[in-house]
Scaffold this active site. Sequence first.
Site, mmCIF file in Angstrom:
data_model
loop_
_atom_site.group_PDB
_atom_site.id
_atom_site.type_symbol
_atom_site.label_atom_id
_atom_site.label_comp_id
_atom_site.label_asym_id
_atom_site.label_seq_id
_atom_site.Cartn_x
_atom_site.Cartn_y
_atom_site.Cartn_z
ATOM 1 N N SER A 249 7.199 -7.856 7.340
ATOM 2 C CA SER A 249 6.896 -7.101 6.119
ATOM 3 C C SER A 249 5.394 -6.991 5.950
ATOM 4 C CB SER A 249 7.502 -7.799 4.907
ATOM 5 O OG SER A 249 6.743 -8.964 4.628
ATOM 6 N N LYS A 250 5.021 -6.351 4.874
ATOM 7 C CA LYS A 250 3.594 -6.145 4.570
ATOM 8 C C LYS A 250 2.809 -7.453 4.565
ATOM 9 C CE LYS A 250 1.964 -2.034 2.860
ATOM 10 N NZ LYS A 250 2.856 -0.947 2.621
ATOM 11 N N ARG A 251 3.492 -8.502 4.193
ATOM 12 C CA ARG A 251 2.824 -9.806 4.175
ATOM 13 C C ARG A 251 2.211 -10.157 5.518
ATOM 14 N NH1 ARG A 251 6.097 -13.786 4.297
ATOM 15 N NH2 ARG A 251 7.959 -12.490 4.407
ATOM 16 N N GLY A 253 0.657 -8.287 7.445
ATOM 17 C CA GLY A 253 -0.433 -7.388 7.816
ATOM 18 C C GLY A 253 0.104 -5.987 7.961
#
Length: 470
Positions: A249-251, A253
């Site tokens: 996920s966006k977490r 990067g």
Amino acid sequence: MNTTNDRRVRTRFAPSPTGYLHLGGARTALFSWAYARHFGGDFVLRIEDTDVERSSEDAVQAILDSMNWLGLDADEGPYYQMQNMARYREVVQELLASGHAYYCYSSPEEVDQMREKARQLGLKPRYDGTWRPEPGKTLPAIPENRQPVVRFKTPLDGVTSWNDLVKGTISIANSELDDLIIARPDGTPTYNFCVVVDDWDSGITHVIRGDDHVNNTPRQINILKALGATLPVYGHVPMILGPDGEKLSKRHGAVSVTEYDDDGYLPEAMVNYLARLGWSHGDEEIFSREQMISWFDGKNLSRSASQWDPQKLNWVNAHYIRQADLTRLAKAIEPRLRALGADPERVSLVDAIALVRDRAHTLVELADACLLFCADPATPDPALIEKHITDPARVALADFLARAKECAWDRKTLSALIKELLSAHELKMPQLAIPLRLLIVGTPQTPAIDAVLELLGRERVVERLELGLK
Ligand code: GLU
């Protein structure tokens, strides 16, 4: 079961344009593309834009840009599902006419009640078949003013199974499947149904997609069978997890493919790296697009989830940066350098790149390393000046400056000059090289000093030394 093995291979990538192309989607596209290329078949691009609320033209463009950047060229398409509505409606009518589908007038509330009832009886919540026509069964009276949905008549018993290209045999009991709604009250077709019609109409032989679609496959197979279609081969690719084992996920990067472009990754590195997520060819880690195509035959696809490893991606990218054509790299970093306030025309950028690229993992790092040559020198740390610009160093630097004004300006001459001065002044290399670096570029570390001097050019070296020795 009908097989597709004797047909020309046709694969497709069918993204929903509800956002950018994420890494999992790009990997699916790559596998579908490579499979078609391996067998000399066709790769079809289909945009599944029927979720009108969530689809956008920007997302379509982002998907096309990403595929273009990765070099995943489609032989056909993009087809848009929203442009194919008449065809879906036509096939709904065919299924109604052949008795494989039926109108269902149960209201959503009634269906909820059926589900609740099943739940209370400890059964799987499902539509209870009230409107399903069966021989000898009398259907209820059609309620007034109610638009029906169309349901697919899923076989009541038996199993639906397929030999998955990735996961092996998968079997699902038909009793697990509801009578799927294939058209809503306003006549619009539903997701699984559109997929089926498109795969059928475009003669898709191999459906390679994420394994979040495994549950849809038996439903799609049943509809295809009802249509008398030849079934495609299905391959469900496991998901990509983040380095921490969680869903990517966006977490973690960047998750959009285009962000990797922005972050200085080369498309061939991305393709090479993505290919290894869930597929292997022996121990090969670095391979060209052509090699991948020649190897990608649908075998050696991993059944387990793969893990995103940014360090490995950096390693692969560094490899391709070392191999890349210098002019291409120069073109790629010119705008980056300008954005950093540097003037790429100050030096021969290709020579600068040749000198520094061995250490760069990304184009961002490459541009940073080239700043040395095309930006104004950094102001050196006064503590470093004090430590390294000693009196003996100053004398040697002054000597160097005098000679630099007239000597031939090439790496060999400069190297010989430095050596000569080292011995004349009884200094060790760092005792002259570090002060030189500090005065001409502002940092104690650079690539080989003779190469740096040569690239910077006499004029700048002399000017900066004169300033520094004042
Ligand atoms: N549109 C679906 C998605 O983006 C893919 C459907 C399919 O490949 O069958 O997840």
